[in-house]
Design an enzyme around this catalytic site. Structure first.
Site, PDB file in Angstrom:
ATOM      1  N   GLU A  28       9.801   1.156  10.467  1.00  0.00           N
ATOM      2  CA  GLU A  28      10.856   2.151  10.245  1.00  0.00           C
ATOM      3  C   GLU A  28      10.180   3.504  10.428  1.00  0.00           C
ATOM      4  O   GLU A  28       9.341   3.897   9.616  1.00  0.00           O
ATOM      5  CB  GLU A  28      11.419   1.969   8.833  1.00  0.00           C
ATOM      6  CG  GLU A  28      12.851   2.445   8.726  1.00  0.00           C
ATOM      7  CD  GLU A  28      12.934   3.854   8.207  1.00  0.00           C
ATOM      8  OE1 GLU A  28      12.970   4.768   9.065  1.00  0.00           O
ATOM      9  OE2 GLU A  28      12.954   4.049   6.993  1.00  0.00           O
ATOM     10  N   CYS A  45      13.511  10.543   6.945  1.00  0.00           N
ATOM     11  CA  CYS A  45      13.443  10.018   8.316  1.00  0.00           C
ATOM     12  C   CYS A  45      14.768  10.207   9.048  1.00  0.00           C
ATOM     13  O   CYS A  45      14.800  10.427  10.243  1.00  0.00           O
ATOM     14  CB  CYS A  45      13.034   8.554   8.310  1.00  0.00           C
ATOM     15  SG  CYS A  45      14.032   7.548   7.210  1.00  0.00           S
ATOM     16  N   GLU A  49       9.956  15.631  15.543  1.00  0.00           N
ATOM     17  CA  GLU A  49      10.243  15.517  14.116  1.00  0.00           C
ATOM     18  C   GLU A  49       9.381  16.523  13.357  1.00  0.00           C
ATOM     19  O   GLU A  49       8.157  16.500  13.454  1.00  0.00           O
ATOM     20  CB  GLU A  49       9.938  14.100  13.624  1.00  0.00           C
ATOM     21  CG  GLU A  49      10.307  13.920  12.170  1.00  0.00           C
ATOM     22  CD  GLU A  49      10.105  12.498  11.665  1.00  0.00           C
ATOM     23  OE1 GLU A  49      11.073  11.874  11.234  1.00  0.00           O
ATOM     24  OE2 GLU A  49       8.949  12.011  11.716  1.00  0.00           O
ATOM     25  N   THR A  68       1.783   6.887  13.714  1.00  0.00           N
ATOM     26  CA  THR A  68       1.069   5.921  12.880  1.00  0.00           C
ATOM     27  C   THR A  68       1.636   4.517  13.110  1.00  0.00           C
ATOM     28  O   THR A  68       0.885   3.542  13.173  1.00  0.00           O
ATOM     29  CB  THR A  68       1.168   6.302  11.381  1.00  0.00           C
ATOM     30  OG1 THR A  68       0.797   7.669  11.239  1.00  0.00           O
ATOM     31  CG2 THR A  68       0.251   5.458  10.531  1.00  0.00           C
ATOM     32  N   GLY A  69       2.950   4.438  13.258  1.00  0.00           N
ATOM     33  CA  GLY A  69       3.580   3.137  13.534  1.00  0.00           C
ATOM     34  C   GLY A  69       3.026   2.511  14.798  1.00  0.00           C
ATOM     35  O   GLY A  69       2.827   1.284  14.864  1.00  0.00           O
ATOM     36  N   LYS A  74       0.849  -1.187   0.000  1.00  0.00           N
ATOM     37  CA  LYS A  74       0.000   0.000   0.000  1.00  0.00           C
ATOM     38  C   LYS A  74       0.889   1.243   0.000  1.00  0.00           C
ATOM     39  O   LYS A  74       1.443   1.634   1.014  1.00  0.00           O
ATOM     40  CB  LYS A  74      -0.923   0.047   1.225  1.00  0.00           C
ATOM     41  CG  LYS A  74      -2.031   1.081   1.034  1.00  0.00           C
ATOM     42  CD  LYS A  74      -2.595   1.604   2.307  1.00  0.00           C
ATOM     43  CE  LYS A  74      -1.827   2.737   2.904  1.00  0.00           C
ATOM     44  NZ  LYS A  74      -1.696   3.955   2.074  1.00  0.00           N
ATOM     45  N   GLU A 107      -1.245   7.272  -0.114  1.00  0.00           N
ATOM     46  CA  GLU A 107      -2.340   7.741  -0.978  1.00  0.00           C
ATOM     47  C   GLU A 107      -1.919   8.966  -1.801  1.00  0.00           C
ATOM     48  O   GLU A 107      -2.517   9.266  -2.823  1.00  0.00           O
ATOM     49  CB  GLU A 107      -3.597   8.053  -0.148  1.00  0.00           C
ATOM     50  CG  GLU A 107      -3.420   9.045   0.998  1.00  0.00           C
ATOM     51  CD  GLU A 107      -2.934   8.374   2.291  1.00  0.00           C
ATOM     52  OE1 GLU A 107      -2.120   7.439   2.223  1.00  0.00           O
ATOM     53  OE2 GLU A 107      -3.387   8.809   3.363  1.00  0.00           O
ATOM     54  N   GLY A 167       6.828   5.023   8.168  1.00  0.00           N
ATOM     55  CA  GLY A 167       6.003   6.222   8.290  1.00  0.00           C
ATOM     56  C   GLY A 167       6.267   6.889   9.624  1.00  0.00           C
ATOM     57  O   GLY A 167       7.274   6.619  10.289  1.00  0.00           O
ATOM     58  N   GLY A 168       5.363   7.751  10.027  1.00  0.00           N
ATOM     59  CA  GLY A 168       5.514   8.486  11.281  1.00  0.00           C
ATOM     60  C   GLY A 168       5.391   7.559  12.486  1.00  0.00           C
ATOM     61  O   GLY A 168       4.730   6.519  12.425  1.00  0.00           O
TER      62      GLY A 168
END
Ligand code: TXE
Length: 486
Positions: free
Chosen positions: A249, A283, A382, A231-232, A174, A177, A227-228
């Site tokens: 990651e 990152c 971040e 969200t992780g 995925k 988006e 991702g962030g």
């Protein structure tokens, strides 16, 4: 290009709902393409295709040599289409062309590296007990759900798919988006190399409703996410329900440490590149610059002298060194941090605003704050944009303590001519990647990943394939006899 379709079970399909999403160029907000807006029905369809391809399809019976050949062919086709892919990447995610060109070659290298590694997946043998043959088999995990971000779309797809396929897994990828276009082109390449249907599926849709389903589905065996950090954590919570394999990651606030004895020119260059490559949407960005107090003023002057060379513009315009941020939301986030930095009392040395004449895109000037202290939010959180925070230190011990004073631990840079000091720093820094007298070089051969809240597990290199392999102990008794226990 297969405009307006996504790739499930070896076919180009619409979303079940018929919904579409417009994909736009962040440099000018012009429409580039439209892709299906997948929802949970589409994700489940893709998972079912990957499940069938793993459980019943020919993929697991494919020899490692053949898997390797397919991955080499993918690498080759990426190279053949490098010009077109680089331009598409620039348009979709905003980066300067030279950076996209590098990314495309890097993605090809990644498929070739894992193409070679497919035939080097070895188990172990031992004799416990003496009359048996005991061995350890390495097997694919199964269906892998792979969720990737928008800052390195094709590279991230390669980092996820190449090791998974080398190990014999099937995948549902995925992409973000916001940046699905090169992943769809990659799917087209998988068709051309005749990868069996369902082995790779590319679903274009949002995190909530799509990524979430991949994370929590009982039919997915492993989830890989970039991702962030926030969200992780959600992805990990979804995965926890099914206790499946996971690698993450995540974000960073990486320190880049400059000692007074460093090669000055290289360190100035390195500090700017660490912070501003890919618009700072990296990152591992060296977003905290720690400079030894004695050279602080001079170092800043040297950096500021180079800022005008960072030309902003559309990534396809020759000479552009910095493109737009990915979205209006990201632009607003970066702006909000500039406001926070000013309110916290840091000194804005340059940038801090949208550039004039580029209003159609999400551009932001390279921004440097001096006088930052370790407790300020701009030193801790971040930002993921072109904002550099400068802190100073008196000695090595303070530099190490300051560098490690973060919840993250992805990367760190050290600039010094003293080899003994650099080795002490390498050991002292709590980060998954340490560069000495360099910043940002990344090699497919070496493991990538973070300590602390920067993630779990490693991608790339020999370690990367481990994340896609199960381990099976086999005790083989060739000459059975009753053990007479009962
Ligand atoms: O990233 P998200 P966003 C950081 C960076 C940035 C912040 C937010 O600080 O400002 O994250 O960016 C999918 N379940 N990084 O919101 O949400 C999403 O669709 C499952 C660092 O764009 O992490 C996309 O495919 N999946 C980073 C992917 O997760 C979900 C790169 C990444 O999006 C989901 C990008 C959910 N609930 C941002 N929600 C890095 N480490 O390089 C979203 N997604």
């Amino acid at each position: 290009m297969n405009t307006g379709r996504m790739f499930i079970g070896g076919e180009w399909v619409d979303s079940c709902s018929g919904q579409m999403r417009s994909i736009t160029d962040p440099a000018n907000q012009q429409l580039i393409n439209r892709v299906p807006e997948a929802d949970q029905d589409d994700v489940n369809r893709a998972i079912a295709a990957a499940r069938t391809a793993f459980d019943k399809g020919p993929w697991r019976q494919t020899t490692a040599q053949d898997r390797g050949k397919i991955l080499f062919a993918v690498g080759q086709k990426i190279r053949e289409r490098a010009v077109e892919l680089a331009e598409l990447e620039v348009k979709n995610c905003g980066k300067p062309l030279a950076e996209a060109q590098f990314d495309i070659q890097d993605a090809a290298n990644c498929f070739e590296f894992y193409g070679g590694l497919a035939t080097k997946i070895h188990g172990e043998t031992m004799s416990v007990p003496a009359d048996s043959l005991s061995f350890v088999l390495r097997e694919p995990i199964g269906v892998c759900g792979q969720i990737i971000p928008w800052n390195y779309p094709l590279v991230m797809a390669a980092w996820k798919l190449a090791p998974a396929l080398a190990a014999g897994n099937t995948c549902v990828l995925k992409p973000s988006e916001l940046t699905p276009l090169t992943a769809l082109e990659l799917a087209k390449i998988f068709c051309e190399v005749e990868l069996p249907p369902g082995v790779v599926n590319v679903v274009t849709g949002p995190g909530p409703g799509c990524g979430e389903v991949l994370a929590s589905s009982p039919f997915v065996d492993k989830v890989a996410f970039t991702g962030g950090t926030a969200t992780g954590q959600k992805v990990m919570a979804g995965v926890a329900k099914e206790l499946k394999r996971i690698s993450l990651e995540l974000g960073g606030k990486s320190p880049n440490i400059v000692f007074a004895d460093a090669d000055r020119e290289a360190a100035v260059d390195g500090a700017l590149f660490a912070a501003f490559a890919n618009q700072g949407e990296v990152c591992s960005a060296g977003s905290r610059l720690l400079v030894e107090e004695s050279i602080h003023r001079e170092f800043i002057a040297q950096m500021l002298a180079k800022i005008p060379k960072i030309k902003l513009g559309h990534g396809l315009i020759a000479g552009t060194k910095m493109g737009p941020l990915i979205s209006y939301a990201q632009l607003e986030k970066v702006e909000s941090y500039v406001k926070i930095g000013v309110e916290e009392g840091a000194k804005l040395l340059c940038g801090g605003k949208r550039p004039k004449g580029l209003e159609a895109g999400f551009f932001f000037e390279p921004t440097i704050f001096d006088g930052v202290t370790p407790k300020m939010r701009i030193a801790r959180e971040e930002i993921f944009g072109p904002v550099l925070s400068i802190l100073t230190f008196k000695d090595e011990a303070e530099a190490i303590a300051m560098a490690n004073d973060t919840e993250y631990g992805l990367a760190a840079g050290v600039w010094t001519k003293d080899i003994h000091r650099s080795l002490r720093l390498v050991r002292g820094l709590r980060a998954g990647i340490v560069w000495v007298n360099a910043y940002h070089p990344t090699y497919n051969e070496l493991p990538w990943g973070g300590y602390k809240k920067s993630g779990l597990g490693r991608e790339l290199g020999l370690h990367g394939i481990e994340e896609y392999l199960e381990t099976k102990q086999v005790n083989f008794h060739g000459d059975p006899a009753p053990i007479n226990w009962y």
